[in-house]
Design an enzyme around this catalytic site. Structure first.
Site, PDB file in Angstrom:
ATOM      1  N   ILE A 214       0.829  -1.200   0.000  1.00 19.48           N
ATOM      2  CA  ILE A 214       0.000   0.000   0.000  1.00 19.48           C
ATOM      3  C   ILE A 214       0.871   1.260   0.000  1.00 19.48           C
ATOM      4  O   ILE A 214       0.581   2.228  -0.712  1.00 19.48           O
ATOM      5  CB  ILE A 214      -0.952  -0.023   1.225  1.00 19.48           C
ATOM      6  CG1 ILE A 214      -1.955  -1.180   1.083  1.00 19.48           C
ATOM      7  CG2 ILE A 214      -1.682   1.308   1.370  1.00 19.48           C
ATOM      8  CD1 ILE A 214      -2.837  -1.418   2.313  1.00 19.48           C
ATOM      9  N   ASN A 281       2.137   4.893   7.107  1.00 27.01           N
ATOM     10  CA  ASN A 281       1.592   3.673   6.500  1.00 27.01           C
ATOM     11  C   ASN A 281       2.282   2.412   7.027  1.00 27.01           C
ATOM     12  O   ASN A 281       1.677   1.343   7.035  1.00 27.01           O
ATOM     13  CB  ASN A 281       1.742   3.757   4.971  1.00 27.01           C
ATOM     14  CG  ASN A 281       1.617   2.404   4.312  1.00 27.01           C
ATOM     15  OD1 ASN A 281       0.507   1.896   4.101  1.00 27.01           O
ATOM     16  ND2 ASN A 281       2.749   1.763   4.019  1.00 27.01           N
ATOM     17  N   TYR A 346      -2.491  -6.075  17.271  1.00 22.18           N
ATOM     18  CA  TYR A 346      -2.688  -5.302  16.029  1.00 22.18           C
ATOM     19  C   TYR A 346      -3.954  -4.442  16.121  1.00 22.18           C
ATOM     20  O   TYR A 346      -3.931  -3.242  15.813  1.00 22.18           O
ATOM     21  CB  TYR A 346      -2.787  -6.286  14.856  1.00 22.18           C
ATOM     22  CG  TYR A 346      -2.929  -5.657  13.499  1.00 22.18           C
ATOM     23  CD1 TYR A 346      -1.834  -5.079  12.848  1.00 22.18           C
ATOM     24  CD2 TYR A 346      -4.157  -5.658  12.838  1.00 22.18           C
ATOM     25  CE1 TYR A 346      -1.963  -4.526  11.592  1.00 22.18           C
ATOM     26  CE2 TYR A 346      -4.283  -5.104  11.576  1.00 22.18           C
ATOM     27  CZ  TYR A 346      -3.194  -4.543  10.952  1.00 22.18           C
ATOM     28  OH  TYR A 346      -3.323  -3.981   9.698  1.00 22.18           O
TER      29      TYR A 346
HETATM   30  N1  LIG Z   1      -3.203  -5.262   3.294  1.00 19.52           N
HETATM   31  C1  LIG Z   1      -4.327  -5.115   3.971  1.00 19.52           C
HETATM   32  O1  LIG Z   1      -5.339  -5.778   3.684  1.00 19.52           O
HETATM   33  C2  LIG Z   1      -4.400  -4.125   5.114  1.00 19.52           C
HETATM   34  C3  LIG Z   1      -5.624  -4.024   5.795  1.00 19.52           C
HETATM   35  C4  LIG Z   1      -5.734  -3.126   6.830  1.00 19.52           C
HETATM   36  C5  LIG Z   1      -4.662  -2.311   7.169  1.00 19.52           C
HETATM   37  N2  LIG Z   1      -3.489  -2.424   6.505  1.00 19.52           N
HETATM   38  C6  LIG Z   1      -2.398  -1.541   6.918  1.00 19.52           C
HETATM   39  O2  LIG Z   1      -1.879  -0.867   5.785  1.00 19.52           O
HETATM   40  C7  LIG Z   1      -0.481  -0.616   5.966  1.00 19.52           C
HETATM   41  C8  LIG Z   1       0.289  -1.182   4.784  1.00 19.52           C
HETATM   42  O3  LIG Z   1      -0.014  -2.569   4.672  1.00 19.52           O
HETATM   43  P1  LIG Z   1       0.570  -3.514   3.509  1.00 19.52           P
HETATM   44  O4  LIG Z   1      -0.435  -4.574   3.308  1.00 19.52           O
HETATM   45  O5  LIG Z   1       1.034  -2.705   2.366  1.00 19.52           O
HETATM   46  O6  LIG Z   1       1.794  -4.167   4.308  1.00 19.52           O
HETATM   47  P2  LIG Z   1       3.209  -4.658   3.799  1.00 19.52           P
HETATM   48  O7  LIG Z   1       3.714  -5.608   4.829  1.00 19.52           O
HETATM   49  O8  LIG Z   1       3.153  -5.122   2.375  1.00 19.52           O
HETATM   50  O9  LIG Z   1       4.077  -3.312   3.832  1.00 19.52           O
HETATM   51  C9  LIG Z   1       4.400  -2.661   5.031  1.00 19.52           C
HETATM   52  C10 LIG Z   1       5.713  -1.922   4.851  1.00 19.52           C
HETATM   53  O10 LIG Z   1       6.035  -1.303   6.111  1.00 19.52           O
HETATM   54  C11 LIG Z   1       7.416  -1.460   6.320  1.00 19.52           C
HETATM   55  N3  LIG Z   1       7.760  -1.371   7.733  1.00 19.52           N
HETATM   56  C12 LIG Z   1       7.473  -2.277   8.705  1.00 19.52           C
HETATM   57  N4  LIG Z   1       8.021  -1.884   9.867  1.00 19.52           N
HETATM   58  C13 LIG Z   1       8.650  -0.719   9.641  1.00 19.52           C
HETATM   59  C14 LIG Z   1       9.426   0.164  10.439  1.00 19.52           C
HETATM   60  N5  LIG Z   1       9.671  -0.091  11.727  1.00 19.52           N
HETATM   61  N6  LIG Z   1       9.941   1.284   9.887  1.00 19.52           N
HETATM   62  C15 LIG Z   1       9.726   1.538   8.562  1.00 19.52           C
HETATM   63  N7  LIG Z   1       9.020   0.736   7.754  1.00 19.52           N
HETATM   64  C16 LIG Z   1       8.488  -0.386   8.280  1.00 19.52           C
HETATM   65  C17 LIG Z   1       7.720  -2.855   5.762  1.00 19.52           C
HETATM   66  O11 LIG Z   1       9.106  -3.042   5.519  1.00 19.52           O
HETATM   67  C18 LIG Z   1       6.863  -2.874   4.509  1.00 19.52           C
HETATM   68  O12 LIG Z   1       7.565  -2.393   3.375  1.00 19.52           O
HETATM   69  C19 LIG Z   1      -0.120  -1.227   7.307  1.00 19.52           C
HETATM   70  O13 LIG Z   1      -0.171  -0.244   8.304  1.00 19.52           O
HETATM   71  C20 LIG Z   1      -1.213  -2.251   7.530  1.00 19.52           C
HETATM   72  O14 LIG Z   1      -1.400  -2.531   8.892  1.00 19.52           O
HETATM   73  C21 LIG Z   1      -3.332  -3.322   5.477  1.00 19.52           C
END
Ligand SMILES: NC(=O)c1ccc[n+]([C@@H]2O[C@H](COP(=O)([O-])OP(=O)(O)OC[C@H]3O[C@@H](n4cnc5c(N)ncnc54)[C@H](O)[C@@H]3O)[C@@H](O)[C@H]2O)c1
Length: 441
Positions: A214, A281, A346
């Site tokens: 995202i 994010n 979470y």
């Molecule tokens: N994918 C979904 O369905 C979904 C649903 C609800 C919420 N979200 C939220 O959306 C956001 C993005 O999700 P996604 O699915 O793209 O996840 P993802 O795991 O593909 O990407 C998350 C990114 O955050 C980075 N990250 C993690 N810890 C970090 C830190 N300490 N410092 C800097 N970067 C860090 C990771 O390296 C990764 O590149 C998150 O906050 C997640 O909780 C996602």
């Protein structure tokens, strides 16, 4: 991960078979592209009750670029101004206005009901205006064929143009995966936008967790809208981060957001002009039921998803590194609204984000001229959800009004709307980007 079921129902035999079996019928959503920047058809502007904002609303609707046509036989957008509905009896006008036209709406259409905040002094007005919420949420479940329904509350005394950016977003392909939402605007005046097609020109945005998923999509949409983007991710993700940065002409900032000097390093990366848009994010999951969850897993999730968001926001606001007219957009989740088995850590972190946004939004606007909002994604097709076991994944995809998962770009478009200078009246809001998921509904 590809949604094979969506592909199957897009074919004639697949549609025939799945209909016979009474299975969900997801419609392919039309998202924004250079070729399809607008809804495909005219806009119908209806009114229930006596509205005091008819002219102002007409101006805002004209700014969507859609043709407003009172006789439209097959409208792509329907806007019902129900700000003048102040009694239970008055709700009959809502029915009378929409009942004859709702069936004729084009596939992939948008219904937007305009209300006003429920009054704490007039319980008849409050009942009627709150009724619109239940109405819209039900309509979102009924419309089908990729159509959506939302409620926008415009307060008395709203500044001219305050609702424009919101209506442009909702009445466009950019909001394809947003449905059943209630957005309550403030009276703040929109900040000027020099270029409507590139509203973030001259602005600097920082997106955390932007190496993939995202976050990478948010960075890409903000860059599309004219921002200079700084993409941040953990040093271990540096290769992906640099690839994202190169693709977007962005600046890569390899940094763990939980580092004690994270805010100072972000401020340094945005110097000398400062930061205009801060998108939190980055997020992690460390799932276990509470009974089996070690303190370490609990702490990691709270630290990345919530504490670092609080710390960096506070420091960047108080140091002045976040410019006036700035925008903070945090990332919650429907898990933070509905709760989820195995995700106490979470869900607590994401509910905390919602608390932060609602409390800080009004103060940040008053003291710093900055808005604070959150997106709450539902099931979005990313590496995070591809790792979910098959049956739970299928349930997550289908248990929403649009019967499919969203794409990262759906979340990114919502972030870009919050980030616009024109969205100054959008503050303290949590927008679910979940296709109206049944979870936490
Ligand atoms: N994918 C979904 O369905 C979904 C649903 C609800 C919420 N979200 C939220 O959306 C956001 C993005 O999700 P996604 O699915 O793209 O996840 P993802 O795991 O593909 O990407 C998350 C990114 O955050 C980075 N990250 C993690 N810890 C970090 C830190 N300490 N410092 C800097 N970067 C860090 C990771 O390296 C990764 O590149 C998150 O906050 C997640 O909780 C996602």
């Amino acid at each position: 991960m590809a949604d094979r079921y969506l592909h199957l129902t897009g074919t004639a035999p697949g549609r025939f078979l799945t209909r016979r079996l009474g299975l969900p019928q997801p419609a392919a959503l039309r998202r924004w592209s250079l070729e399809t920047p607008r809804l495909d058809g005219p806009l119908l502007h209806l009114t229930a009750g006596d509205s005091a904002i008819t002219d102002e609303l007409a101006k805002a609707l004209a700014a969507t670029g859609l043709t407003v046509d009172a006789q439209a036989a097959r409208p792509a957008g329907i806007v019902l101004d129900a700000t003048g509905v102040t009694s239970a009896r008055g709700l009959a006008e809502v029915h009378a206005a929409l009942h004859p036209v709702v069936r004729s709406q084009a596939p992939g259409g948008r219904i937007v009901v305009i209300g006003t905040p429920p009054s704490s002094e007039d319980h008849h007005q409050a009942a009627a205006q709150q009724a619109l919420e239940g109405f819209v949420r039900s309509l979102g479940k009924e419309t089908g064929r990729g159509s959506t329904a939302q409620l926008v509350r415009i307060p008395a005394g709203a500044a001219p143009g305050a609702a424009e950016s919101t209506l442009r977003f909702l009445l466009s392909p950019r909001s394809a995966y947003v449905s059943g939402q209630v957005i309550e605007l403030t009276t703040a005046a929109p900040d000027p936008e020099a270029d409507r097609d590139a509203p973030l020109t001259g602005r600097t945005a920082l997106v955390t967790g932007a190496a993939r998923g995202i976050g990478a999509s948010v960075a890409s949409v903000l860059a599309r809208d004219g921002a200079h983007v700084i993409v941040l991710d953990v040093p271990q993700a540096q290769d992906d981060l640099v690839r994202t940065a190169d693709r977007l002409g962005a600046t890569a900032l390899p940094l763990d957001i939980t580092a004690p000097d994270a805010a100072a390093r972000i401020a340094a990366a945005a110097a000398p002009d400062g930061l205009d848009i801060l998108v939190h994010n980055a997020g992690i999951t460390r799932d276990r039921r509470l009974a089996n969850m070690p303190a370490e897993r609990w702490a990691q999730v709270i630290d990345v998803n919530l504490d670092s968001v609080l710390r960096t926001t506070d420091e960047l606001l108080t140091s002045g590194a976040l410019n006036r007219g700035g925008r903070v957009v945090a990332t919650a989740s429907i898990a933070g609204i509905a709760g989820n088995n195995g995700q106490t850590n979470y869900a607590a972190s994401k509910a905390g984000v919602i608390g932060l946004v609602r409390s800080l939004g009004p103060r940040a606007a008053a003291e710093h001229g900055v808005t604070v909002n959150a997106v709450a994604p539902g099931f979005i097709e990313t590496k995070m959800t591809a790792a979910v076991p098959l049956f739970i994944r299928e349930a997550g995809r289908r248990m929403n009004s649009l019967s499919q998962g969203g794409l990262p770009v759906d979340v990114a478009e919502a972030v870009a709307w919050f980030a616009q200078p024109g969205s100054a009246a959008v503050n303290g809001q949590v927008l679910r980007v979940c296709g109206q998921s049944l979870l936490g509904a």
